[in-house]
Design a protein around this motif. Structure first.
Motif, mmCIF file in Angstrom:
data_model
loop_
_atom_site.group_PDB
_atom_site.id
_atom_site.type_symbol
_atom_site.label_atom_id
_atom_site.label_comp_id
_atom_site.label_asym_id
_atom_site.label_seq_id
_atom_site.Cartn_x
_atom_site.Cartn_y
_atom_site.Cartn_z
ATOM 1 N N UNK A 28 0.888 -0.939 -0.132
ATOM 2 C CA UNK A 28 -0.106 -0.086 -0.427
ATOM 3 C C UNK A 28 0.788 1.017 0.183
ATOM 4 N N UNK A 29 1.651 1.147 0.837
ATOM 5 C CA UNK A 29 2.931 2.692 1.205
ATOM 6 C C UNK A 29 3.788 2.656 -0.172
ATOM 7 N N UNK A 30 4.203 1.190 -0.759
ATOM 8 C CA UNK A 30 5.232 1.534 -2.452
ATOM 9 C C UNK A 30 4.414 1.623 -3.031
ATOM 10 N N UNK B 251 1.469 4.496 -2.357
ATOM 11 C CA UNK B 251 1.870 5.584 -3.101
ATOM 12 C C UNK B 251 3.024 6.057 -2.730
ATOM 13 N N UNK B 252 3.804 6.088 -2.489
ATOM 14 C CA UNK B 252 5.201 6.812 -2.768
ATOM 15 C C UNK B 252 5.343 7.069 -4.487
ATOM 16 N N UNK B 253 5.096 5.590 -5.188
ATOM 17 C CA UNK B 253 5.051 5.774 -6.378
ATOM 18 C C UNK B 253 3.672 6.210 -7.347
ATOM 19 N N UNK B 254 3.498 7.302 -6.089
ATOM 20 C CA UNK B 254 1.820 7.993 -6.878
ATOM 21 C C UNK B 254 0.962 7.121 -7.691
ATOM 22 N N UNK C 125 -1.269 5.316 -5.981
ATOM 23 C CA UNK C 125 -2.639 5.227 -5.133
ATOM 24 C C UNK C 125 -3.680 5.837 -5.746
ATOM 25 N N UNK D 132 0.416 12.126 -7.484
ATOM 26 C CA UNK D 132 1.736 11.550 -8.838
ATOM 27 C C UNK D 132 1.924 12.945 -9.019
ATOM 28 N N UNK E 7 2.858 11.942 1.631
ATOM 29 C CA UNK E 7 3.260 11.431 0.605
ATOM 30 C C UNK E 7 4.204 9.762 0.124
ATOM 31 N N UNK F 11 7.324 10.460 -1.637
ATOM 32 C CA UNK F 11 7.276 10.027 -2.965
ATOM 33 C C UNK F 11 8.948 11.347 -3.357
ATOM 34 N N UNK G 165 -0.248 4.402 7.119
ATOM 35 C CA UNK G 165 0.289 4.186 5.666
ATOM 36 C C UNK G 165 0.890 4.777 4.585
#
Lengths: 341, 341, 341, 341
Positions: free
Chosen positions: B227-229, B231-234, B236, C63, C91, C94, D131
Motif C-alpha cells: 500500500x505504502x509503496x 503511494x510513494x510511486x504515485x 494509489x 503522482x 506522500x 514520494x 500508511x
C-alpha cells in the motif's frame, strides 16, 4: 607465485609514496580546495592543451562513472555504451541505481562503431514511439577498452562528430588511459582525447597511484554543481590533497606515460613469447592486457605458477585467458612466465 | 476512417459505465479500502482459485510494472526480461528510474525460453565476478507478449520452476491477459497463471475498463508494505472504489473473458482474410494483435482508410504491420478492412 | 451515517458522467494526444489568461507532485515546503524516492511566509558550507493549504518574487484549488495563480472529477520532455482523453468554480452553526475544510452519527476535528450534522 | 598561521605511512579480499568483543552513511536522525539521492533523546494515516556528535532498546569515534558501542588514517549483499588492502585510542585556557571539538593568526566559534593559540 591477474595489485609508484611522505607534516584545507590540487589541475590542463578545462579528482572508476553520468543526465536520459562496457556489466548496476538506463550497442573487440552509433541514434529519432523510450543522453566509451584495444584518432573524431551532431556529450572512461597513450602505434594523444571528448577521466588507480581518477571536463558548464554532485554520490574525499599530490607527481616529468610504457613493453614481451610458441590470440591488444588461447594442459600448468584471468572458453579444449601487466611488473616475472610455456 | 492501431481507443464496456453511473451517488472511503474493492478482490481470488492471494488495484500498465518491480527488488537486484519486453523498451526507463537494471534475454516472438533463462542464471552464478554484477532478482514475462503470442501452460511451469530453483519470483504482465485467456487453443487459464506466477496483473485498461490493472500476489508477504509503496510511486488512486467497481463488473458473469473472446474472434477474421488473399504472417498470433506482411501498394491503400501500426520493414518493398482489435471492435469494421485487400 | 471525513468520497459531477457516457462509443488516440484534450487545454489556457501555457493531465495529487518536482529538479536540488505540506508528510516519501530532499519551513496555519522563505534562501547562500548542502531548487506551496487557509494575492506575489529573485520556480499544489477560488473574500483568481506561479496544478479529483489533475506550466520550457517524464513516473494515462473530457466539462460554463462554491457555502454553514453554539475554531478556514474544537462528550456524540477527521488534541478534554464538504455535499446532511450539537 | 578549523588537515599517523611504505612492493588481490584486510577485521572484531561481526572498509564518512543506510532500508523507509545530524544537513542530500527521507528529531547539543525517539515512533504507529507516511526504518546517531558531545552508555542502551522494541536497527556514525572513546569521563567503550548498535563505523579519516572508515555489522545478515551494495554506490576501493593496512595499524598497540587521547588533551587545554580567561562555552564538549563564545574584537584578533570555524552568532557582539584538534595537533600550536587571548 607470479601475479598477472590484474593491473591494480601493487601500491603506488615510489615517487608517489615519497611525495605523500614529504607532505605528511603539512596541513591543508579539505575537499580538493588546496594548492596541491590546483597545481595538479594546472599540469593536467597543460598536458591536455586545454587551459579552460575543469579538473576534478575522485577515488575510483565505478564511482567516477556513476558520478559523471548521473550528474550529466536528466531523468529521462540514458547512456549509450558497448554491451561489453564496464558500465554495462561490471558496476553492479551503479548507473541504474542512479536512475539511468545503459543503452547498449554491439561491441567490436570492446569498441563501438561510429556508424552503428549513428544508426542507433537515428533509429531512436525516427521511432514514432520514441517519447515512450529512454532518450540517449550521453555516449560512453572506454580507451583502452576492456579488451585492451584502442580507438584510432579518426575513430574517436567520428564518434565525437556523431555525438555532437545529435547534441549529446561524449564521455571517455580512461581507467587505463596511460596504457593506451603509451602503446606502440597509437595516434591518440591526451590532446586528441581532450579535443574529441566532452568529459573523460585519467585513471590513476591502475597507472601508478594508490587510488584516484582525474575527471577532465573540456566543455565547461556541461555538468552543473559538480562539487555538490560528487558529495552526494559519496565521491568527495575529505583529504582531497592526497589526490592532488598523486596527480601532481604523475604529471611531472611525464611520469604517467613513462611508467605506462613499461607495462606495455612487458605486455608485448608476453605477446611475442606466446606467439613465438605458436599460441593464437583471440584478438590483438597493443596495451597492458594480453589475451591468449591456450589448451587445457597449458592452462593447468600456468595456473600452478601464476595467477591470470579466465576470459572465455573458445572450444571444448581451449580457453582464452588474460594476463595484465602494470607499471610495477618485473621483467624477471615475465621471463618466469614465458619459461612456463 | 477505420481504427485498428491499438486496443485502448475506446472507453469502457457499457456495463462498466452503468456500474459507475449506478454508484455515483454513493459515498465511499478512499484508497481502495472500501467494500466494493473487497468484493472485487473476492471475485478475483475466486477466479484465480487462490483465496489467500493479495489483490491490489492500480491505474495503468507502466505504473504497475514500475511499482511491483521496484517494491520487490533490493537495490542490487535487477529484473530479467525479454529484450522486446515492455519494461525493456517502452516504459521510458521507468524501471531504471526506480534504480534497477533490466537484464535482457533473447526473445522468441516475444517469449523467453526456460532453458535460456536457466543458462543465464547459471552463468551469473558461475561468473567469478558476479559480486560486481547486478543480481537477477525477478523474472518478467508478458502474456500475451508484445507479439500477441502465448506461452503454453508447460512453458509457464518450466519458467516458474527455473525461477523458484534460483529463489526468485516470477512476475507476469497481463496487460492483455484477457485476450490470452480467451484465445483458441490455449491451455493457460487464470488458475494456471496463479499457480505458476508469484505476482501478476490482470489488465483492465485494454480489456473493457476505462483504466485499471489488478495486481495479484499469490505469495503473500512477497512485497512488504505494498500500500505504502503504491503511494510513494504515485499509484494509489484516491477514489479507489472506481477500480473496484470496474473489476467487480469484469469478474461478474465471466465478462472479462467473454468480451476478450470477441476481440480474438475479430482478430481471427482479419488473420484468415489476409491469409486467404495470400499474405504472409511474420509470426502467428492467436490473440487480438495480428501481424501481416504487406507490399508497399497495399500498405498505401490500407492507410488511406485505416489506422494501423508499423512493425518493421521486412524487405525493400514489404512491411510487417499490426492490427489490434479490442472488446469493442465492430464486425462491420473488420468487413470494411478486409474489403480493402 | 453522515460523511464529512474527506472531499473525495463521491464519484463525479453528473455532467462529467454524462460526458463520459456520451463519448463512450468514440475512438481516440491515446496518451492525451487527442482532440478532446486539446479542447480542454484551450479552455484552461483561456481561464488562466495564458495562451502560451503548457497543460498536461495526470491522475492524482501525489503522482502530480512527484512527477512535477522530480522532472524539474537536478540531482543536487531539493524542494522547499511548509513542514505541514502534503509533500513533506503525507506522500510516503514520494519526493525522496525520486531522489530529492524536502527542505522544510515553519508553517503558519499551513502557509509559508515570504520573509521566512527569503531568510532561508539567504542563509543557504551565506552558509560557507552550502556546497555540502542540498540546494533549494523549487518552492512548493498548497492553496488552499492542508489547513483550509488561503494565501492573499499579495502573499503569492511576494513569495513568487522571492523565488524569482533566487532564480527558482514557484510550484502551487492546487488539489483543492476550486475551493480556494470560490471562497468568500479571496482576491486570488486563476489568473493570479497563473501570473505568480511557474507551474501549478488544478485539482480535479477533489472538485468534481472522478480523478485527474491538470498541470499548467506558465513558463514554457521549464520542464524538459514532460511527456516522457510522465511516462517514466507511471503517470501517463493510456486513455488520456478521459482526463480531457473531465476537464473540458469542468471548464465549460464555469462549472469548476460553481460547484466548488457550493462546497464552501455548506462549509460556512457548518462553521456558523458551531460558532453560534459557542464552539471555538483552532484557526479560521474560508474553504471546504472546517476545523472545530469540541469537548469529549460532543466528540463521542458526533461520532455516533457522522464520520469526521481527528486533527489534534488541544487539551486533556478537547479535540480539534475536521469536517470536509465537497461539491456533492447535501444541505440536509449539514442540517443533520448541526442538529447533533 | 595556526590551523584549528578541522580535524582532517593532516595526512596520516607516521606508523601508517610506514606500513604503506613497507608493503608497497607486495602484490595483493583487490576489493578487500586480501589477507591484510582479514587481519584488520580480526583486530577490530577483538576490540569490539564480537567475533561474529562483519567488518567492511569504505573510504569516507558521507559515502559510508549513504551506503549503509541505502543498503539497509526498503523503499518505503526513512532514517531517523537529529535535525543537526550530518546526514540531515551536510551530505548534500546523499540519503535522499538514494531514495530515502531523513526523519528529524530535535537535537540536544547534537544528541537525540530516547524518550523523544520513543514518542516519535509511537506517534507514527498511532497515526491513522501512517500508511501514507515514511516508515521509520533505522535510527542514526553520531558519537561524538557534531557538537563534540557524547552519549553515556546508559543513553546508548536506552536508545538501542527503543529501536529494538520497534524492530529497527540502530546505526552509529563514528567519524570521530576515537575522540569519543578517549575522552575523560566517558563510560562508553568500543564494546559498549558494539553491544548497543546493530551497525556502526569506526572513523579513520579523522583519527590517524589517510582515509578510511570501518563498518562493523554486529547483527550478521542485517544488510544483504553488502559487497555488491558498496560496489554500486561507488564505495568499493580497488586496492582494498590500503584500508586494511591502515586499520591494522590503528588497531595494533591501541594506537587508535592513544592518538585520539592526544587530541582530546590538547582540546582540554584550549577549553581550560579560554575558561581561565573568562570566556563562556555555548555547551560543554569533552572531545576534540571545542566551542567558545567570543566577542567581536577577540574574534578579529584570533582570525589574524588562526583558522577556526564559525558556529553561530550568539548576540549582536558575540559569536560561538569552534576549534578542532587532531591526533597531529602540536602542543606549541595550542600554546600559541592561547597566547592570543
Amino acid at each position: 607465485m607470479l601475479h598477472f591477474d590484474s593491473d591494480y595489485m601493487e601500491g603506488a609508484h615510489p615517487r608517489i609514496l615519497e611525495a605523500l611522505a614529504a607532505d605528511n607534516g603539512n596541513q591543508h584545507v579539505g575537499y580538493g580546495l588546496d594548492e596541491v590540487c590546483d597545481e595538479a589541475r594546472g599540469l593536467i590542463r597543460d598536458a591536455c592543451g586545454r587551459p579552460d578545462a575543469e579538473v576534478w579528482f575522485l577515488e575510483g572508476g565505478t564511482q567516477t562513472n556513476r558520478t559523471v553520468i548521473a550528474a550529466t543526465l536528466r531523468p529521462y536520459e540514458g547512456v549509450v555504451a558497448a554491451e561489453s562496457g564496464h558500465v554495462s556489466v561490471h558496476e553492479a548496476g551503479a548507473i541504474e541505481d542512479s536512475g539511468h538506463k545503459v543503452l547498449t550497442l554491439p561491441q567490436h573487440q570492446g569498441k563501438i562503431d561510429a556508424d552503428e552509433l549513428a544508426g542507433f541514434l537515428e533509429a531512436y529519432q525516427a521511432d514514432e514511439n520514441h517519447d515512450h523510450m529512454v532518450r540517449p543522453g550521453m555516449v560512453y566509451i572506454s580507451h583502452p577498452t576492456e579488451f585492451g584495444t584502442l580507438y584510432t584518432a579518426d575513430e574517436l573524431r567520428r564518434i565525437g562528430d556523431v555525438c555532437h551532431g545529435f547534441g549529446i556529450p561524449l564521455y571517455l572512461d580512461g581507467a587505463r588511459l596511460g596504457y593506451g597513450l603509451a602503446a606502440d602505434g597509437t595516434d591518440v594523444t591526451l590532446r586528441t582525447v581532450a579535443e574529441t571528448c566532452d568529459v573523460f577521466y585519467i585513471g590513476g588507480t591502475k597507472v601508478g597511484a594508490l587510488f584516484g581518477e582525474a575527471v577532465v571536463i573540456t566543455r565547461p558548464g556541461l555538468i552543473p554543481a559538480f562539487f555538490t554532485q560528487m558529495k552526494l554520490n559519496g565521491a568527495l574525499l575529505a583529504k582531497g590533497w592526497l589526490l592532488g599530490l598523486q596527480f601532481r607527481t604523475l604529471f611531472t616529468d611525464d611520469l604517467y606515460v613513462r611508467i605506462a610504457r613499461h607495462a606495455d613493453e612487458q605486455a608485448m614481451r608476453i605477446r611475442e613469447g606466446f606467439l613465438a610458441k605458436g599460441y593464437d590470440l583471440p584478438f590483438d591488444s597493443p596495451t597492458n592486457q594480453q589475451f591468449m588461447i591456450v589448451d587445457d594442459d597449458t592452462l593447468a600448468r600456468l595456473r600452478e605458477h601464476a595467477t591470470l584471468s579466465f576470459w572465455e572458453k573458445t572450444d571444448a579444449d581451449h580457453t582464452a585467458i588474460r594476463f595484465a601487466t602494470s607499471w610495477a611488473t618485473k621483467p624477471e616475472d615475465v621471463d618466469a612466465l614465458l619459461a612456463l610455456i
